[in-house]
Design an enzyme around this catalytic site. Structure first.
Site, mmCIF file in Angstrom:
data_model
loop_
_atom_site.group_PDB
_atom_site.id
_atom_site.type_symbol
_atom_site.label_atom_id
_atom_site.label_comp_id
_atom_site.label_asym_id
_atom_site.label_seq_id
_atom_site.Cartn_x
_atom_site.Cartn_y
_atom_site.Cartn_z
ATOM 1 N N ASP A 67 -2.945 -4.719 -0.479
ATOM 2 C CA ASP A 67 -2.674 -5.866 0.212
ATOM 3 C C ASP A 67 -3.347 -6.349 1.522
ATOM 4 O O ASP A 67 -3.793 -7.362 1.743
ATOM 5 C CB ASP A 67 -1.033 -6.209 0.602
ATOM 6 C CG ASP A 67 -0.726 -4.838 1.551
ATOM 7 O OD1 ASP A 67 -1.311 -4.071 1.970
ATOM 8 O OD2 ASP A 67 0.865 -4.830 1.643
ATOM 9 N N MET A 105 1.008 -1.322 0.085
ATOM 10 C CA MET A 105 0.098 -0.072 0.009
ATOM 11 C C MET A 105 0.782 1.127 -0.104
ATOM 12 O O MET A 105 2.125 1.026 0.497
ATOM 13 C CB MET A 105 -1.011 -0.028 1.250
ATOM 14 C CG MET A 105 -1.962 -1.084 1.387
ATOM 15 S SD MET A 105 -3.103 -1.195 2.547
ATOM 16 C CE MET A 105 -4.133 0.448 2.254
ATOM 17 N N HIS A 106 0.316 2.314 -0.336
ATOM 18 C CA HIS A 106 0.574 3.823 -0.143
ATOM 19 C C HIS A 106 2.029 4.061 -1.076
ATOM 20 O O HIS A 106 2.182 5.436 -1.124
ATOM 21 C CB HIS A 106 1.052 3.861 1.081
ATOM 22 C CG HIS A 106 0.025 3.440 2.257
ATOM 23 N ND1 HIS A 106 -1.253 4.120 2.103
ATOM 24 C CD2 HIS A 106 0.256 2.644 3.376
ATOM 25 C CE1 HIS A 106 -2.055 3.500 3.398
ATOM 26 N NE2 HIS A 106 -1.078 2.626 3.866
#
Length: 498
Positions: A241, A83-84
């Site tokens: 995820d 992520m991110h």
């Protein structure tokens, strides 16, 4: 006739794993590929997105050549992604600079700026408090520190969405990853114009939003030639995820919580609606299940703490042997407490970990046990936030490294004072990605139906009352450590940087 399969691509921080899963949820083949992580300065964490593309492609080629999967068998493909991460692309769709990852803590200044400028308004819109490692602070760091790179940005995208773009030629952002940028109006499911206005970010920078189960089309001719896949293979949106991991772990009801230990650690709870607020104390994102949500808290260096300890102090034994050695220690690790903040923590990039209570009677097994327990104490902090908000749950589903050890599963049950169950066929986010592919292809009518077919639960670990009472006392001490060591950690880091 050869079995029809879908591919679940689990794009992690250190490796990509591609699983071929049939209609019954059986993994018929699996390949993986490792790639490097760059840490050019303290607190920095970056990767070259081309590593994700080449690593995934190598794994797919191996499935076709080594595992003898016919391209015509592979009906669909979907993704789980770290992520991110900030992938910045120019007008030609080319990468401008290395991706800034989720475990990068350089953006403390920008994080403070976001929270100071918007305060509760930001939480009301994004349902989150800005934290280091999130995408929006990374964008603002780039704007301030690399203005030439920032000026070249046409679109930003997250890691698995970049991978899907390279496979299809279509640039979109799937909603669970879009929520993780903290530039999304979570309840509305649209990019926040207010966030864009406050921080002077062009709306054109943010791609079209799609759902996790959306079929976006077929593999492109260019990627088919590159990978050996068929242009008939359909590509489905995928998920962040943690959302994919929750689906792969059948976290489908509000009474269930997921405990996941990978490089980071995650406590995740299914949320039926957006009509709940934790006031930014845990993150709150759109789920991969349409019109559903999930909340979660993160320990940045959960499994990484154990890997770090093994690398430096137990390199001559296997990982399993090291974890098993903790059985010779005691509850409370013979008076030794560990705080797992060795790479900083969201909301405080300068905090560092500590061993407290070291004396000459302890051995390596005590240190191992204290790391195992310290990681779960950090999860217990998150459980207390849920309990304070009135959340009710009675089952913890453990996945990742914490689900591979009976000892560690029992430690979780005792510290959480809640039953803990592992999965029989635990594959984590990769299985969640395969489930999304199966739904996107129309093999199942819903994510819930597919998850119930593809997953099954294994042994249950019940809390032992005597152990619960002992751990409660150690946990009360653990909670005091953060505040007492925070200033010292900051001062030590400042000296190191001089």
């Amino acid at each position: 006739m050869a079995k029809e399969v879908v591919l679940g691509v689990d794009l992690g921080t250190s490796a990509v794993k591609v699983s071929a899963v049939d209609r019954q949820g059986t993994i018929v083949a699996q390949e993986a590929y490792n790639y490097p992580l760059s840490q050019p300065a303290p607190g920095y964490s970056e990767q070259n997105p081309e590593e994700w593309v080449s690593g995934t492609t190598v794994a797919i080629v191996r499935l076709i050549l080594n595992d003898h999967l016919s391209p015509d068998q592979i009906k669909g493909i979907s993704f789980s992604g770290q992520m991110h991460g900030l992938v910045s692309l120019d007008k030609a769709g080319k990468i401008i600079r290395p991706a800034i990852l989720w475990n990068d803590t350089r953006s403390s200044k920008q994080t403070r700026e976001i929270n100071e400028k918007m305060g509760d308004e930001f939480i009301n819109i994004t349902r989150n408090r800005a934290q280091e490692g999130f995408t929006l602070p990374a964008i603002l760091w780039l704007k301030e520190n690399e203005p030439e790179s920032f000026a070249r940005i046409d679109k930003i995208v997250t890691p698995k969405d970049y991978l899907r773009y390279r496979m299809t030629g279509k640039l979109q952002m799937e909603i669970s990853d879009a929520a993780g940028t903290v530039a999304l109006d979570v309840a509305a499911g649209t990019w926040s114009k207010r966030v864009q206005e406050v921080f002077d970010l062009p709306a054109t920078m943010f791609p079209e939003i799609i759902q996790s189960i959306d079929n976006v089309g077929a593999i492109s001719a260019a990627y088919a030639e590159f990978s050996g896949l068929s242009t008939n293979t359909q590509v489905v949106g995928g998920a962040a995820d943690n959302a994919a991991g929750a689906i792969g772990a059948a976290i489908l009801k509000p009474n269930m919580v997921m405990s996941s230990i990978g490089t980071s650690g995650v406590v995740l709870k299914y949320e039926d609606t957006a009509d709940v607020s934790y006031h930014g104390k845990v993150t709150f994102f759109n789920h991969a299940i349409p019109n559903k949500f999930y909340s979660m808290g993160v320990t940045l260096a959960a499994g990484y703490s154990l890997s770090w300890f093994k690398k430096n102090f137990a390199s001559e034994i296997t990982f399993n042997e090291m974890v098993d050695s903790a059985q010779s220690s005691t509850i409370g690790a013979n008076g030794l407490l560990f705080t797992p903040y060795i790479v900083g923590e969201r909301g405080d990039g300068d905090i560092r970990g500590a061993f407290i209570g070291v004396d000459g009677t302890q051995n390596r097994a005590d240190f191992v046990r204290s790391v195992l327990e310290g990681i779960i104490y950090s999860f217990k902090d998150l459980f207390e936030i849920y309990e304070a908000a009135g959340a009710n749950f009675d089952t913890v589903v453990a996945i990742g490294g914490g689900a591979k050890s009976p000892l560690w599963l029992q430690i979780q049950a005792d510290i959480f004072d809640t039953k803990v169950v592992a999965l029989q066929n635990e594959q984590g986010p990769g299985m969640g990605a395969a489930i999304l592919a199966a739904v996107g292809l129309g093999w199942f009518d819903s994510v819930q139906e597919a998850a119930n077919t593809f997953t099954s639960f294994g042994q249950t670990y019940e809390p032992i009352p005597e152990n619960v009472a002992k751990y409660h006392k150690y946990y009360e001490l653990y909670k005091q450590i953060y505040g007492q060591t925070a200033k010292l950690s900051h001062d030590l880091l400042a000296l190191r940087r001089k």
